[in-house]
Design an enzyme around this catalytic site. Sequence first.
Site, PDB file in Angstrom:
ATOM      1  N   LYS B  69       0.836  -1.208   0.000  1.00 55.38           N
ATOM      2  CA  LYS B  69       0.000   0.000   0.000  1.00 55.38           C
ATOM      3  C   LYS B  69       0.871   1.259   0.000  1.00 55.38           C
ATOM      4  O   LYS B  69       0.540   2.255  -0.641  1.00 55.38           O
ATOM      5  CB  LYS B  69      -0.912  -0.002   1.233  1.00 55.38           C
ATOM      6  N   ALA B  85      -1.275   0.520   6.671  1.00 56.15           N
ATOM      7  CA  ALA B  85      -1.422  -0.618   7.585  1.00 56.15           C
ATOM      8  C   ALA B  85      -2.333  -1.661   6.962  1.00 56.15           C
ATOM      9  O   ALA B  85      -3.158  -1.358   6.081  1.00 56.15           O
ATOM     10  CB  ALA B  85      -2.000  -0.150   8.924  1.00 56.15           C
ATOM     11  N   ASP B  86      -2.192  -2.868   7.403  1.00 51.73           N
ATOM     12  CA  ASP B  86      -3.095  -3.938   6.991  1.00 51.73           C
ATOM     13  C   ASP B  86      -3.308  -4.886   8.166  1.00 51.73           C
ATOM     14  O   ASP B  86      -2.366  -5.232   8.870  1.00 51.73           O
ATOM     15  CB  ASP B  86      -2.522  -4.714   5.799  1.00 51.73           C
ATOM     16  N   THR B  87      -4.552  -5.272   8.380  1.00 51.07           N
ATOM     17  CA  THR B  87      -4.890  -6.153   9.500  1.00 51.07           C
ATOM     18  C   THR B  87      -5.449  -7.462   8.969  1.00 51.07           C
ATOM     19  O   THR B  87      -6.307  -7.461   8.076  1.00 51.07           O
ATOM     20  CB  THR B  87      -5.925  -5.465  10.417  1.00 51.07           C
ATOM     21  N   GLY B 122       0.079  -5.190  10.286  1.00 48.87           N
ATOM     22  CA  GLY B 122       1.372  -4.738   9.772  1.00 48.87           C
ATOM     23  C   GLY B 122       1.282  -3.251   9.519  1.00 48.87           C
ATOM     24  O   GLY B 122       0.272  -2.756   9.007  1.00 48.87           O
TER      25      GLY B 122
END
Lengths: 209, 209
Positions: B69, B85-87, B122
């Site tokens: 991203k 961010a990525d969850t 992350g």
Amino acid sequence: MNSFNSIALPDALQAAGITLILASGSPRRRQLMEGLDIPFKVELTGEVDEIIPAAISPEEAPEYLARLKSAAFRPLTPGETLITADTVVICRGQLLGKPADKAGARRMLQLLSDNRHDVLTGVCLRTTAVVRTFTARTTVFFRPLSAAEIDFYLDHYCPYDKAGAYGVQEWIGFVGIERIEGSYFNVMGLPLHQLYAELQELGIATRGH
Amino acid sequence: MNSFNSIALPDALQAAGITLILASGSPRRRQLMEGLDIPFKVELTGEVDEIIPAAISPEEAPEYLARLKSAAFRPLTPGETLITADTVVICRGQLLGKPADKAGARRMLQLLSDNRHDVLTGVCLRTTAVVRTFTARTTVFFRPLSAAEIDFYLDHYCPYDKAGAYGVQEWIGFVGIERIEGSYFNVMGLPLHQLYAELQELGIATRGH
């Protein structure tokens, strides 16, 4: 045991003559209760002298105080269920309630800094027929807080209505808490999943049943 | 290392030419960022094909996607700091992202019921000079959820924009989660205390310093 439909609507509760009452002045408890999706009303209890007898241990204090608050409420009528609660912080064996002033709040936060503590919420549910009480415990780990960070929090936020002088959902909770073990909502003031399970047993929480 | 005053005001950040950018469409991430009390703006990144190469393990996926991203964002100018961010949810070795439809959401919640899972976020911070990434992990324990409870949640709330098909700050999180171990805010989508520590190292978070 459960006399409601599979999904209890507010109308169904009203028709059954069920009224759930939260006796708490805490806006956080009201907000948490709203999340349960069960209709309730807020009605405050009379003044309670929060004096803890010497025979009551710090761990027993919140449930004792929740019972005291329940006892101070007006007489209930059939169909009413009253919820009272009390939250305390215990750190190194010391019971921390709400701080009296800025110096007291600073001492509490200095104690919590670089330390673990337990947040205990005692809950009392009462109808004309039964009284149920329970205590939930969550362990919270703060990283070291600098004196400047503590002062920034005390100057810009409101620690005075909060046990242990901090709000987990405020700046100091965001930047200072490394981890928790247990229910987050208990740290905010109500252990929701346990409360919900108790309300299910009383036949009040009936979503999806 | 830190060139700001003891309390960095928005003006001080602007005067220093610092702009913090959150590239996320998640209203929860925006809300969490606001809690840090640091001025930031939201600017969305371009479309990202969230394809995870076979060599990337489930545990590495969120940090990989956060980097992806970040890389899809427009070129940064000096003074800008970008947060992406990525969850994801990992349960019994299965990587759960956002559910595609109601059947997929139901399957995810059935897997999470009466089970523990990990929520991994992350985070990637990038300036024209540095890239920093890290992953935060929180373990979440759901009690057994009935089929009716899962259906109630799917019918009345919105699981489709959430990894693992649930929001910890929604009804199912309130009534179904017994305990967590780690950061609550990480489960919501941003591990705030770690993000704050990273921003401190970059000289951006300077409250109380």
